[in-house]
Write a protein that holds these residues in place. Structure first.
Motif, PDB file in Angstrom:
ATOM      1  N   HIS A   4       0.848  -1.184   0.000  1.00  0.00           N
ATOM      2  CA  HIS A   4       0.000   0.000   0.000  1.00  0.00           C
ATOM      3  C   HIS A   4       0.887   1.239   0.000  1.00  0.00           C
ATOM      4  CE1 HIS A   4      -3.575  -2.408   0.701  1.00  0.00           C
ATOM      5  NE2 HIS A   4      -2.933  -3.046   1.659  1.00  0.00           N
ATOM      6  N   ASP A   5       0.630   2.134  -0.924  1.00  0.00           N
ATOM      7  CA  ASP A   5       1.441   3.332  -1.071  1.00  0.00           C
ATOM      8  C   ASP A   5       1.265   4.275   0.129  1.00  0.00           C
ATOM      9  OD1 ASP A   5       3.060   4.938  -3.252  1.00  0.00           O
ATOM     10  OD2 ASP A   5       1.638   6.361  -2.365  1.00  0.00           O
ATOM     11  N   LEU A   6       2.277   5.084   0.359  1.00  0.00           N
ATOM     12  CA  LEU A   6       2.250   6.047   1.457  1.00  0.00           C
ATOM     13  C   LEU A   6       1.039   6.969   1.385  1.00  0.00           C
ATOM     14  CD1 LEU A   6       3.803   7.237   3.909  1.00  0.00           C
ATOM     15  CD2 LEU A   6       5.050   8.672   2.280  1.00  0.00           C
ATOM     16  N   THR A   7       0.557   7.230   0.182  1.00  0.00           N
ATOM     17  CA  THR A   7      -0.586   8.129   0.005  1.00  0.00           C
ATOM     18  C   THR A   7      -1.931   7.425   0.141  1.00  0.00           C
ATOM     19  OG1 THR A   7      -0.601   7.789  -2.400  1.00  0.00           O
ATOM     20  CG2 THR A   7       0.752   9.597  -1.561  1.00  0.00           C
ATOM     21  N   ASN A   8      -1.918   6.116   0.304  1.00  0.00           N
ATOM     22  CA  ASN A   8      -3.173   5.362   0.279  1.00  0.00           C
ATOM     23  C   ASN A   8      -4.155   5.743   1.398  1.00  0.00           C
ATOM     24  OD1 ASN A   8      -4.728   3.095  -1.001  1.00  0.00           O
ATOM     25  ND2 ASN A   8      -4.549   2.279   1.080  1.00  0.00           N
TER      26      ASN A   8
ATOM     27  N   GLY B  72      -6.097  -1.079   3.658  1.00  0.00           N
ATOM     28  CA  GLY B  72      -4.699  -1.106   4.056  1.00  0.00           C
ATOM     29  C   GLY B  72      -4.430  -0.413   5.377  1.00  0.00           C
ATOM     30  N   PRO B  73      -3.206  -0.528   5.867  1.00  0.00           N
ATOM     31  CA  PRO B  73      -2.836   0.114   7.131  1.00  0.00           C
ATOM     32  C   PRO B  73      -2.789   1.630   7.008  1.00  0.00           C
ATOM     33  CG  PRO B  73      -0.910  -0.868   6.091  1.00  0.00           C
ATOM     34  CD  PRO B  73      -2.095  -1.299   5.287  1.00  0.00           C
ATOM     35  N   SER B  74      -2.983   2.303   8.131  1.00  0.00           N
ATOM     36  CA  SER B  74      -2.942   3.767   8.143  1.00  0.00           C
ATOM     37  C   SER B  74      -1.679   4.316   8.799  1.00  0.00           C
ATOM     38  CB  SER B  74      -4.170   4.321   8.876  1.00  0.00           C
ATOM     39  OG  SER B  74      -4.230   3.824  10.204  1.00  0.00           O
ATOM     40  N   ASP B  75      -0.855   3.439   9.337  1.00  0.00           N
ATOM     41  CA  ASP B  75       0.379   3.849  10.018  1.00  0.00           C
ATOM     42  C   ASP B  75       1.444   4.205   8.981  1.00  0.00           C
ATOM     43  OD1 ASP B  75       2.645   4.173  11.530  1.00  0.00           O
ATOM     44  OD2 ASP B  75       2.593   2.178  12.448  1.00  0.00           O
TER      45      ASP B  75
ATOM     46  N   SER C 103      22.146  -3.148  -4.452  1.00  0.00           N
ATOM     47  CA  SER C 103      22.162  -4.574  -4.796  1.00  0.00           C
ATOM     48  C   SER C 103      22.821  -4.765  -6.152  1.00  0.00           C
ATOM     49  CB  SER C 103      20.726  -5.118  -4.826  1.00  0.00           C
ATOM     50  OG  SER C 103      20.126  -4.991  -3.561  1.00  0.00           O
ATOM     51  N   ALA C 104      24.053  -5.258  -6.143  1.00  0.00           N
ATOM     52  CA  ALA C 104      24.811  -5.418  -7.383  1.00  0.00           C
ATOM     53  C   ALA C 104      24.104  -6.353  -8.342  1.00  0.00           C
ATOM     54  CB  ALA C 104      26.207  -5.944  -7.073  1.00  0.00           C
ATOM     55  N   GLY C 105      24.023  -5.940  -9.605  1.00  0.00           N
ATOM     56  CA  GLY C 105      23.457  -6.786 -10.641  1.00  0.00           C
ATOM     57  C   GLY C 105      21.952  -6.801 -10.689  1.00  0.00           C
ATOM     58  N   VAL C 106      21.293  -5.963  -9.881  1.00  0.00           N
ATOM     59  CA  VAL C 106      19.833  -5.910  -9.859  1.00  0.00           C
ATOM     60  C   VAL C 106      19.378  -4.594 -10.484  1.00  0.00           C
ATOM     61  CG1 VAL C 106      17.758  -5.868  -8.419  1.00  0.00           C
ATOM     62  CG2 VAL C 106      19.660  -7.397  -7.846  1.00  0.00           C
ATOM     63  N   GLU C 107      18.538  -4.698 -11.494  1.00  0.00           N
ATOM     64  CA  GLU C 107      18.071  -3.527 -12.236  1.00  0.00           C
ATOM     65  C   GLU C 107      16.579  -3.333 -12.003  1.00  0.00           C
ATOM     66  OE1 GLU C 107      17.162  -2.896 -16.866  1.00  0.00           O
ATOM     67  OE2 GLU C 107      19.312  -3.125 -16.417  1.00  0.00           O
ATOM     68  N   VAL C 108      16.200  -2.148 -11.521  1.00  0.00           N
ATOM     69  CA  VAL C 108      14.789  -1.829 -11.324  1.00  0.00           C
ATOM     70  C   VAL C 108      14.184  -1.497 -12.686  1.00  0.00           C
ATOM     71  CG1 VAL C 108      13.150  -0.235 -10.276  1.00  0.00           C
ATOM     72  CG2 VAL C 108      15.138  -1.031  -8.963  1.00  0.00           C
ATOM     73  N   ARG C 109      13.181  -2.272 -13.078  1.00  0.00           N
ATOM     74  CA  ARG C 109      12.539  -2.093 -14.379  1.00  0.00           C
ATOM     75  C   ARG C 109      11.268  -1.253 -14.278  1.00  0.00           C
ATOM     76  NH1 ARG C 109      14.293  -6.366 -17.836  1.00  0.00           N
ATOM     77  NH2 ARG C 109      16.577  -6.411 -17.608  1.00  0.00           N
ATOM     78  N   LEU C 110      10.641  -1.252 -13.120  1.00  0.00           N
ATOM     79  CA  LEU C 110       9.402  -0.494 -12.934  1.00  0.00           C
ATOM     80  C   LEU C 110       9.300  -0.083 -11.477  1.00  0.00           C
ATOM     81  CD1 LEU C 110       5.892  -1.344 -14.300  1.00  0.00           C
ATOM     82  CD2 LEU C 110       6.166  -0.962 -11.853  1.00  0.00           C
ATOM     83  N   ALA C 111       8.942   1.166 -11.236  1.00  0.00           N
ATOM     84  CA  ALA C 111       8.717   1.676  -9.882  1.00  0.00           C
ATOM     85  C   ALA C 111       7.650   2.756  -9.980  1.00  0.00           C
ATOM     86  CB  ALA C 111       9.998   2.234  -9.276  1.00  0.00           C
ATOM     87  N   GLU C 112       6.402   2.374  -9.652  1.00  0.00           N
ATOM     88  CA  GLU C 112       5.267   3.269  -9.883  1.00  0.00           C
ATOM     89  C   GLU C 112       4.246   3.189  -8.761  1.00  0.00           C
ATOM     90  OE1 GLU C 112       5.110   2.898 -14.792  1.00  0.00           O
ATOM     91  OE2 GLU C 112       3.458   2.152 -13.563  1.00  0.00           O
ATOM     92  N   ARG C 113       3.509   4.280  -8.578  1.00  0.00           N
ATOM     93  CA  ARG C 113       2.272   4.251  -7.797  1.00  0.00           C
ATOM     94  C   ARG C 113       1.149   3.905  -8.768  1.00  0.00           C
ATOM     95  NH1 ARG C 113      -1.149   9.129  -4.926  1.00  0.00           N
ATOM     96  NH2 ARG C 113      -1.651   9.524  -7.120  1.00  0.00           N
ATOM     97  N   ARG C 114       0.345   2.896  -8.403  1.00  0.00           N
ATOM     98  CA  ARG C 114      -0.715   2.441  -9.298  1.00  0.00           C
ATOM     99  C   ARG C 114      -2.033   2.307  -8.549  1.00  0.00           C
ATOM    100  NH1 ARG C 114       1.534  -2.270 -13.332  1.00  0.00           N
ATOM    101  NH2 ARG C 114       2.759  -0.918 -14.693  1.00  0.00           N
ATOM    102  N   ALA C 115      -3.119   2.597  -9.255  1.00  0.00           N
ATOM    103  CA  ALA C 115      -4.460   2.455  -8.695  1.00  0.00           C
ATOM    104  C   ALA C 115      -4.989   1.061  -8.964  1.00  0.00           C
ATOM    105  CB  ALA C 115      -5.384   3.509  -9.298  1.00  0.00           C
TER     106      ALA C 115
ATOM    107  N   LEU D 133      -4.344   2.566  -3.641  1.00  0.00           N
ATOM    108  CA  LEU D 133      -3.122   3.053  -4.280  1.00  0.00           C
ATOM    109  C   LEU D 133      -1.962   2.192  -3.820  1.00  0.00           C
ATOM    110  CD1 LEU D 133      -3.728   6.889  -3.922  1.00  0.00           C
ATOM    111  CD2 LEU D 133      -4.145   5.437  -5.919  1.00  0.00           C
ATOM    112  N   ASP D 134      -1.325   1.522  -4.761  1.00  0.00           N
ATOM    113  CA  ASP D 134      -0.239   0.590  -4.462  1.00  0.00           C
ATOM    114  C   ASP D 134       1.099   1.115  -4.954  1.00  0.00           C
ATOM    115  OD1 ASP D 134      -1.977  -1.271  -3.350  1.00  0.00           O
ATOM    116  OD2 ASP D 134      -2.209  -2.393  -5.215  1.00  0.00           O
ATOM    117  N   ALA D 135       2.135   0.794  -4.210  1.00  0.00           N
ATOM    118  CA  ALA D 135       3.511   0.974  -4.678  1.00  0.00           C
ATOM    119  C   ALA D 135       3.930  -0.335  -5.328  1.00  0.00           C
ATOM    120  CB  ALA D 135       4.434   1.314  -3.515  1.00  0.00           C
TER     121      ALA D 135
END
Length: 209
Positions: free
Chosen positions: A145-149, A156-159, A176-188, A199-201
């Motif tokens: 759950h995204d921080l804005t949720n 989801g939690p409210s804390d 993290s060596a050798g690890v590539e972030v392909r997607l990082a989004e807030r999604r509904a 709203l999910d991270a």
């Protein structure tokens, strides 16, 4: 599942109360990220009632499904026996605390961390451990759950101390060596019966080396 404000005993009580706690359907972001991948080995961290483990096993994956609630795993096994008996040989149900569980490095073609809400330092340690478990070409999916949720979404939690953004998880993975972030989004994500979406991270990363 979420660990915020609750220990294993509290989750055992929640799962033992009767009925399913979570929907049996796989999460939409899991289906999008993993549904078309060639089956291999998968690690489901915080499996709860096993919905993602069972879904992956039915697709042909060999799954290690980990949770700190013995009652959740009892429910997962019961669901498996009733609804997916053909997956018995494909899932290893493991009773362990995610904060101390150490998966074998380089052993997994997919790792899921779904709605695990921890304090930032614990989240960072878990995400990095999950990344180390990836085999070359393996995919890591982190969803929460995204921080804005609480203010803008549903459920989801409210804390705020255990909520995060996709960028927080991307930063967790930066070392993290050798690890590539392909997607990082807030999604509904649509929630049945709710007046607005959750709203999910959502973060997808791949081990490239």
């Amino acid at each position: 599942m979420s660990t915020t404000g609750m220990d294993a005993a509290a989750w055992d009580a929640r799962y033992a109360a009767g009925g399913r706690v979570w929907t049996p359907q796989p999460n939409v972001w899991a289906v999008e990220a993993l549904g078309d991948l060639r089956p291999g080995t998968a690690l489901d961290l915080g499996t709860g009632e096993g919905r993602h483990a069972l879904w992956l096993a039915e697709l042909g994956w060999d799954v290690t499904a980990v949770d700190f609630s013995a009652e959740a795993l009892r429910t997962a096994r019961a669901v498996q026996a009733a609804d997916a008996p053909g997956t018995t040989a494909r899932i290893d149900w493991v009773h362990a605390d995610l904060l101390t569980y150490a998966p074998e490095p380089g052993s997994q073609d997919a790792v899921l961390v779904m709605y695990i809400h921890l304090l930032a330092a614990d989240r960072r340690a878990l995400v990095r451990s999950a990344a180390r478990a990836l085999a070359p070409g393996g995919t890591l999916l982190v969803v929460g759950h995204d921080l804005t949720n609480p203010a803008e979404g549903a459920g989801g939690p409210s804390d705020a101390t255990v909520l995060f953004t996709a960028q927080d998880v991307a930063a967790d993975l930066a070392g993290s060596a050798g690890v590539e972030v392909r997607l990082a989004e807030r999604r509904a994500r649509a929630v049945e019966g709710a007046p607005r979406p959750a709203l999910d991270a959502v973060v997808v990363a791949v081990r490239t080396a």
